[in-house]
Scaffold this active site. Structure first.
Site, PDB file in Angstrom:
ATOM      1  N   ASN C  63       0.868  -1.455   0.428  1.00 30.98           N
ATOM      2  CA  ASN C  63       0.088  -0.057   0.232  1.00 30.98           C
ATOM      3  C   ASN C  63       0.723   1.691   0.075  1.00 30.98           C
ATOM      4  OD1 ASN C  63      -2.053  -1.020   0.018  1.00 30.98           O
ATOM      5  ND2 ASN C  63      -2.815  -1.003   2.370  1.00 30.98           N
ATOM      6  N   ARG C 250     -14.148  -2.992   7.566  1.00 28.95           N
ATOM      7  CA  ARG C 250     -13.341  -4.237   6.602  1.00 28.95           C
ATOM      8  C   ARG C 250     -15.022  -5.187   6.864  1.00 28.95           C
ATOM      9  NH1 ARG C 250     -10.751  -1.317   5.942  1.00 28.95           N
ATOM     10  NH2 ARG C 250      -8.159  -2.124   5.938  1.00 28.95           N
TER      11      ARG C 250
END
Lengths: 151, 255, 614
Positions: C63, C250
């Site tokens: 990321n 999530r």
């Protein structure tokens, strides 16, 4: 979904005990085989499942939220650099996947000492090992902040 | 040293009793194993699993296939303990197994065919002693240096748990067999009596503790290994298909 | 006296001691070996570096990658992005420093054997999003661990470090660490010239959503025991932003990753009725945080906030419409690999609940809060920045050195440098590694000395929980209830309840206030005292006992920092019910704390946020 060990498959080799990041795979005193001593600290990272040479470790989803009758099994093949998954749903459907895991042979990383030793100039600069070449650009970026030294 | 170790026992334990004892011990193992299979429904579970695997089979294996699988199991998993990935564990089990089998067979031959006979062919006691020594080398090596709870789980070797019942009774029995043979060399009848009693005591313990020890697992493991190969062959295994033929099982060492 | 007085003691002397064998620690080991060819570099890890840390499963994306070689991004842009996501409060110098080096780290990973997905058209790394690239990362950690093993002089697995040791001669200087072997119980004394703490951040600080077996499926690893903070703050290091906890949106229960699903596969998130609710809530968000609502992309906390508001309005469950984007086999594989490379548990949830993402949407939820420095938020130690671009008051010594001399940090340990993730943490480890080498070389003869008396006292302290159990156990017949001690799990459950109810956990929809925080501090101080009465049944429980210890100390920092910041800077992470709005005039600053071990006092202060990039 915590791990468990199949009685018929485990031969007590200890690979899972060695690898578990949570320190929860240990040896049962009655059978001298492995078992999960603390499912509530099991992340289901599958490290032990992948490490077991007998495929003796499997996962049953956390009882808090996973209905029974499913399985997610894995086969990690280091020599061929692949990982394969077989997912069986509670309703019976099956999905299989295979992905690569490494492009180079295991043990082939060049240690940092095999590179030419850096000189004092480099040590005093902002450059890290293998830079700037490893950056893919000519110079390590710096900020045009007033009065600051050049890289 | 290379005389029949059972002959000196004749004055206080007759050959007939010894032969009867062997039969009793064999029965103890058989009954113990059956008890182990039945009393906690182990057998029920095995049968259930076989039924489930059969139902999940993708293809039917022929009798020839089964024989081939059985042979492979016998040769690879049983005869050479190929299931073990760790070389040391594998070798120690090979030593213990073949050592014990050698010692057992020569014991039975000497007790049954040459009981009080002092003209036992010397090859038999030689093989008996070799069997004993091999068992002890493999066994003590395993006990002190290879048990997983000691090597990987940080326990000291002298801490005994129930899983140690088999190895401890095995080592005790075979150690006293060796000690008995040594003591017999001194030809002291009271010493021989004492060591013979200890030998018989631990040997009895070994065979009678089958329902509580890992002894019976020696029989289960080959059956399970066979079952595993069948599942791989008939597609009922829920493991993913290996990308290389036969797959790789043993992890290589980490560099 | 028990047999334990004949305990095995091991001394390990090093030039550089790296505590923690995760990405930060492995980076530190590699780089310090490169610059310090003849130095003794010791890496110590409570588990096994092969799979330890947050990357135990693997990862499906990196990321933090600029792509400077292809002109994709520049480090300054990354600073702006992270700053925006944290509502203005980051250490821009530290983030710039990581962003300018991280590409080299990623290229080395590829060289070592990490398979990075390629864009078939351009041949470049396949981008998941602006800063993220997709990887086949199941073996990410084993690959990195191999590099670390080839770098460190010694790797000590299964040794838990419990305390840092301070220099006997010079105040405020580190001299090493102590710990114990979690297999055989021996006591370890590490003496070192420099120490790099690269231990884990804090999971299990707040009560998790699942509390049975499911407590194991926290979003961040259950073995991230906040040792990064528990070790350094007790050594007197100045800490910042401990209130800046992160809440993740999530997949529900499994906490599987949504990155590839939303960024690459472009799946949208809706309420139970299929409405895209984020846009509708914009005005309300703007009323809370003003101009920050216009930051593009929308800051993570604000997206959480929108989801929470939607749920509170009864419009849940919230769903990711996965079934609308899996129209090819290739996309289905990417979607599944996203999970299988890094959160197999989510695949297990789907298999167990008969959810095929090709056919059904999947529920999302907001997680319980976590305290960390390597992900979207930046709690951690106040560290000296890079010499060439850090503002003067951000730089007092070697790069990534804390306010304690000789004590360096990387990964979760360091505060203010958000959005590092795996590649950034490894990079920060490299930075700290090089710095530590320079520090050691420039020390000359002026070496730190370990205090024998301190070591003796710590040995007793470390093993006390075993004694507590062994002795206290005699009071009861059997069972888990004893008047004289509590188990580490019992202590953890109390901690998680305190934090959940008073410090803004899921139980209050992340809301807290001054009276709540004060009550929390009151209850926590009693728990802190009860730490003297933890009873550990065996060595494994002793490890749990010290993990609890590090968590409790970290929680105190969290409570104090949360109390100190009188505003709601990050709605969606947590809210101050008594100060519901963002207040730049007074709080455009870092909150800082420093614990004085001699007096037991916490000193709170503000530190300026300098914007060196416009």
């Amino acid at each position: 979904m915590p791990t468990f060990t199949y009685m018929t498959r485990c031969d007590g080799c200890g690979e899972c005990v060695d690898i578990c990041p949570s320190d929860i795979m240990h040896i049962d005193p009655v059978y001298r085989r492995s078992y999960n001593i603390e499912p509530n600290f099991c992340w289901e990272c599958y490290a032990c499942v992948k490490a077991c040479p007998q495929h003796a470790i499997d996962v049953r989803g956390y009882a808090d939220f996973a209905p029974l009758g499913h399985s997610v099994r894995v086969l990690r093949e280091e020599a061929s650099g692949t990982i394969s998954w077989k997912i069986r749903y509670r309703d019976g459907r099956v999905k299989e996947f295979t992905f690569p895991i490494r492009t180079t042979p295991w043990g082939s990383i060049k240690p940092p000492t095999e590179y030419a030793a850096p000189d004092a100039n480099a040590l005093n600069s902002q450059l890290l090992a293998h830079e700037p070449a490893a950056l893919g650009v000519e110079n390590l970026p710096t900020l045009p902040v007033l009065g600051k030294k050049e890289v | 040293m290379f005389t029949n170790p059972f002959t000196p026992l004749a004055p206080f334990v007759s050959p007939a009793v010894l032969q009867g004892y062997i039969v009793l011990m064999a029965l103890a193992v058989a009954i113990g194993t059956v008890f182990d299979l039945l009393h906690e429904k182990k057998l029920t579970f095995f049968m259930q699993e076989r039924k489930r695997a059969k139902a999940a089979a993708k293809l039917q294996l022929s009798a020839t296939d089964m024989v081939a699988i059985a042979t492979r199991t016998l040769v690879h998993d049983v005869a050479t303990f190929g299931e073990f990935c760790n070389r040391h564990r594998r070798i120690s089990h090979v030593l213990m197994f073949y050592g014990f089998v050698l010692y057992l067979i020569t014991t039975i031959v000497m007790v049954c065919i040459y009981p009080a006979d002092t003209h036992t062919p010397v090859v038999l006691p030689i093989l008996w002693n070799i069997g004993v020594l091999i068992t002890l080398v493999g066994g003590y090596w395993f006990f002190f240096f290879l048990r997983v709870n000691v090597v990987h789980d940080g326990q000291p070797p002298w801490r005994l748990v129930r899983a140690d019942l088999f190895i401890v009774t095995l080592l005790a029995s075979v150690t006293f067999a060796l000690l008995l043979a040594v003591v017999e060399m001194a030809e002291n009848s009271s010493a021989t009596k004492v060591f013979a009693s200890l030998y018989l005591f631990f040997t009895t313990l070994l065979f009678v503790s089958v329902p509580w020890s890992k002894f019976a697992h020696m029989f289960y493991k080959p059956v399970v290994a066979f079952q595993r190969r069948v599942e791989e062959a008939d597609g009922s295994s829920d493991l993913p298909t290996p990308t290389t033929k036969g797959g790789e099982r043993c992890p290589h060492s980490r560099t | 006296m028990s047999l334990r007085s004949s305990r095995n003691i091991k001394f390990v002397d090093s030039d550089i001691l790296v505590i923690g064998g995760g990405f930060g620690g492995c980076g530190a080991a590699y780089e310090s070996r490169y610059w310090g060819r003849n130095l003794k570099i010791t890496l110590v890890e409570k588990a096994n570096i092969e799979r330890s840390g947050a990357v135990a499963h693997g990862l499906s994306a990196i990321n933090c990658y600029m792509g400077m070689q292809w002109g994709e991004n520049q480090p300054a842009d990354f600073v702006r992005y992270a700053r925006g996501d944290l509502m203005g409060l980051v250490r821009e110098d530290l983030i710039f420093d990581i962003a300018r080096h991280v590409d080299a780290t990623v290229h080395k990973f590829e060289e070592w054997g990490l398979p990075i997905m390629k864009d078939p058209e351009t041949g470049r790394y396949l981008r998941e999003g602006k800063w993220q690239v997709m990887i086949h990362g199941e073996s990410y950690k084993p690959i990195i661990a191999e590099a670390a093993r080839k770098s460190a002089s010694e790797v000590h697995n299964r040794i838990m470090v419990t305390h840092l040791l301070m220099d006997k001669v010079r105040p405020n200087r580190v001299a090493g660490a102590v710990g114990f072997n979690v297999r055989d119980g021996s006591f370890y004394v590490f003496r070192a010239k420099a120490v790099i703490v690269a231990a884990g951040g804090g999971s299990h600080i707040f009560k998790p959503r699942s509390v049975g077996e499911g407590a194991g499926r926290t979003w961040y690893a259950p073995w991230s025991s906040a040792s990064a903070y528990g070790l350094v703050l007790r050594a007197g290091a100045k800490m910042i932003q401990m209130e800046n906890r992160v809440v993740l949106a999530r997949f529900k229960d499994g906490y599987g990753p949504v990155g590839a699903w939303s960024l690459l596969l472009k799946a949208i998130t809706t309420n139970a009725y299929g409405d895209n609710y984020e846009a509708a809530r914009f005005d309300e968000i703007k009323s809370l945080v003003g101009k920050y609502a216009e930051t593009k992309p929308m800051p993570t906390c604000l997206r959480n906030h929108a989801m929470l508001q939607e749920i509170k309005a009864g419009k849940g469950p919230i769903y990711m419409q996965t079934q609308k984007v899996l129209d090819t086999k290739e996309k289905e594989e990417i979607g599944w690999e996203d999970l299988l490379d890094m959160t197999v548990g989510q695949a297990v949830v789907w298999a167990s609940q008969n959810i095929d993402p090709k056919e059904k949407p999947s529920e999302l939820t907001t997680s319980e809060p976590y305290v960390m420095g390597s992900h979207a938020t930046c709690s951690g130690a106040w560290a000296s920045g890079p010499e060439d671009c850090a503002p003067t008051d951000y730089q007092w010594g070697y790069n990534r050195m804390t306010t304690v001399e000789g004590l360096f940090g990387a990964g979760d340990t360091i505060g203010g440098s958000a959005h590092k993730f795996s590649s950034g943490s490894f990079t920060e480890g490299r930075i700290a590694g090089k710095s530590a080498v320079k520090y050691v070389m420039e020390l000359a003869g002026n070496l730190p000395q370990v205090d024998e008396a301190q070591v003796k006292m710590l040995e007793e302290t470390i093993f006390k929980p075993l004694e507590n159990f062994e002795v206290g156990r005699n009071e009861i017949v059997a069972g888990s209830v004893a008047p004289g001690y509590i188990s580490p799990l019992q202590g953890l459950q109390r901690l998680e309840k305190i934090m959940d109810e008073y410090a803004g956990g899921i139980g209050t929809f992340y809301v807290t206030s001054e009276p709540m925080l004060n009550r929390g501090i009151e209850l926590l101080s009693m728990l802190k005292e009860d730490l003297d009465h933890i009873g550990a049944e065996d060595i494994h429980q002793l490890q749990r006992a010290w993990e609890l210890n590090h968590r409790v100390w970290t929680s105190e920092a969290v409570l104090r920092h949360t109390l100190y910041r009188q505003e709601t800077r990050w709605p969606g992470y947590y809210y101050r019910g008594d100060y519901p709005k963002l207040n730049d005039a007074e709080w455009h600053a870092f909150t800082a704390s420093q614990y004085d071990a001699k007096t037991g006092e916490w000193h709170m202060s503000k530190l300026p946020v300098h914007h060196i990039i416009e």
